[in-house]
Scaffold this motif. Structure first.
Motif, PDB file in Angstrom:
ATOM      1  N   UNK A   1       0.827  -1.199   0.000  1.00  0.00           N
ATOM      2  CA  UNK A   1       0.000   0.000   0.000  1.00  0.00           C
ATOM      3  C   UNK A   1       0.865   1.254   0.000  1.00  0.00           C
ATOM      4  N   UNK A   2       0.208   2.385  -0.245  1.00  0.00           N
ATOM      5  CA  UNK A   2       0.877   3.671  -0.247  1.00  0.00           C
ATOM      6  C   UNK A   2       0.156   4.654   0.657  1.00  0.00           C
ATOM      7  N   UNK A   3       0.526   5.929   0.521  1.00  0.00           N
ATOM      8  CA  UNK A   3       0.032   6.953   1.452  1.00  0.00           C
ATOM      9  C   UNK A   3      -0.098   8.280   0.725  1.00  0.00           C
ATOM     10  N   UNK A   4      -1.140   9.050   1.083  1.00  0.00           N
ATOM     11  CA  UNK A   4      -1.301  10.427   0.620  1.00  0.00           C
ATOM     12  C   UNK A   4      -1.214  11.328   1.842  1.00  0.00           C
ATOM     13  N   UNK A   5      -0.407  12.370   1.742  1.00  0.00           N
ATOM     14  CA  UNK A   5      -0.333  13.341   2.821  1.00  0.00           C
ATOM     15  C   UNK A   5      -0.162  14.730   2.233  1.00  0.00           C
ATOM     16  N   UNK A   6      -0.443  15.741   3.035  1.00  0.00           N
ATOM     17  CA  UNK A   6      -0.293  17.107   2.552  1.00  0.00           C
ATOM     18  C   UNK A   6      -0.636  18.113   3.626  1.00  0.00           C
ATOM     19  N   UNK A   7      -0.662  19.386   3.227  1.00  0.00           N
ATOM     20  CA  UNK A   7      -0.970  20.488   4.136  1.00  0.00           C
ATOM     21  C   UNK A   7      -2.066  21.344   3.529  1.00  0.00           C
ATOM     22  N   UNK A   8      -3.025  21.695   4.353  1.00  0.00           N
ATOM     23  CA  UNK A   8      -4.115  22.597   3.953  1.00  0.00           C
ATOM     24  C   UNK A   8      -3.756  23.985   4.472  1.00  0.00           C
ATOM     25  N   UNK A   9      -3.684  24.979   3.562  1.00  0.00           N
ATOM     26  CA  UNK A   9      -3.214  26.293   3.989  1.00  0.00           C
ATOM     27  C   UNK A   9      -3.799  27.394   3.121  1.00  0.00           C
ATOM     28  N   UNK A  10      -3.591  28.622   3.578  1.00  0.00           N
ATOM     29  CA  UNK A  10      -4.006  29.801   2.841  1.00  0.00           C
ATOM     30  C   UNK A  10      -2.853  30.798   2.833  1.00  0.00           C
ATOM     31  N   UNK A  11      -3.081  31.942   2.182  1.00  0.00           N
ATOM     32  CA  UNK A  11      -2.067  32.994   2.132  1.00  0.00           C
ATOM     33  C   UNK A  11      -0.815  32.527   1.384  1.00  0.00           C
ATOM     34  N   UNK A  12      -1.026  31.905   0.227  1.00  0.00           N
ATOM     35  CA  UNK A  12       0.085  31.390  -0.582  1.00  0.00           C
ATOM     36  C   UNK A  12       0.810  32.578  -1.232  1.00  0.00           C
ATOM     37  N   UNK A  13       1.744  33.163  -0.489  1.00  0.00           N
ATOM     38  CA  UNK A  13       2.350  34.429  -0.904  1.00  0.00           C
ATOM     39  C   UNK A  13       3.107  34.320  -2.225  1.00  0.00           C
ATOM     40  N   UNK A  14       3.874  33.226  -2.398  1.00  0.00           N
ATOM     41  CA  UNK A  14       4.651  33.118  -3.641  1.00  0.00           C
ATOM     42  C   UNK A  14       3.911  32.354  -4.731  1.00  0.00           C
ATOM     43  N   UNK A  15       2.672  31.957  -4.439  1.00  0.00           N
ATOM     44  CA  UNK A  15       1.787  31.333  -5.434  1.00  0.00           C
ATOM     45  C   UNK A  15       2.398  30.101  -6.088  1.00  0.00           C
TER      46      UNK A  15
END
Length: 217
Positions: free
Chosen positions: A54-68
């Motif tokens: 099996x594998x895995x999905x991970x990440x970060x939920x965020x706002x204010x992406x200054x450098x886009x």
């Protein structure tokens, strides 16, 4: 002398002569003599099932992406905790019964583990006042690997309800007759006096507290 027919079976049966060099295949004919003997039956096991990795999905939920760049940059971007993330199996954009879900932690992080290799659609319940910038797309899970997928939101000011404000006004004066009302001609207005909104109720003008001064009236 007798003839013996060997019937098909899941077992391998070999007929050998006294010299062990005359093997008969299943379904063949064997002549029974004093010199003919049967070898021991041999069980042939079926193939073992292959293990599922099996594998895995991970990440970060965020706002204010200054450098886009669409990737969470610590110290610049703002994480969004407490947001529901789910794997949209039927791609209808809604969280349905039976679909895997989780909530982002204090750092905006989320993960889904023990996922069979496949493509998954990572969706979110967008917080009020925000809109999703990250494109909805298939995220591929590879066996024994972690796939990172960050999700960016931005504030949608059109969805924020208007804030209605008010005002406070009055007069600062010396109440000569002590009736609590300003009476023109008798009471004396006091100009240049600092008035402020004491947010912490400590009786002092502190930093960031709103302040003004009375005018000549």
């Amino acid at each position: 002398m007798k003839n013996l027919t060997l019937l098909p079976s899941n077992n391998l049966i070999s007929a050998l002569d006294s010299n062990n060099n005359s093997t008969l295949e299943t379904g063949g004919l064997a002549t029974l003599t004093n010199n003919l003997k049967f070898a021991q039956q041999i069980n042939i096991p079926g193939p073992e099932p292959l293990p599922t990795f099996t594998g895995r999905i991970q990440g970060t939920k965020f706002t204010n992406d200054l450098n886009r760049n669409g990737i969470f940059d610590a110290g610049e971007d703002l994480p969004q905790p407490g947001v529901t993330i789910f794997l949209d199996q039927n791609n209808n954009g809604q969280l349905d019964s039976g679909e895997l879900q989780t909530q982002t932690d204090n750092l905006g992080g989320y993960f889904f583990s023990n996922l069979p290799p496949a493509s998954y659609t990572v969706q979110e319940i967008v917080p009020a006042g925000f809109e999703r910038l990250t494109r909805v797309q298939a995220v591929t899970v590879v066996a024994n690997q972690t796939t990172n997928f960050d999700i960016v939101n931005r504030q949608n000011f059109a969805q924020i309800p208007p804030i209605f404000t008010g005002s406070i006004s009055g007069r600062k004066f010396n109440d000569l007759n002590r009736n609590g009302r300003l009476e023109a001609g008798s009471d004396q207005p006091q100009s240049g006096v600092t008035l402020f909104l004491d947010q912490n109720n400590n009786g002092q003008l502190d930093s960031l507290e709103s302040a003004t001064q009375t005018d000549s009236l």
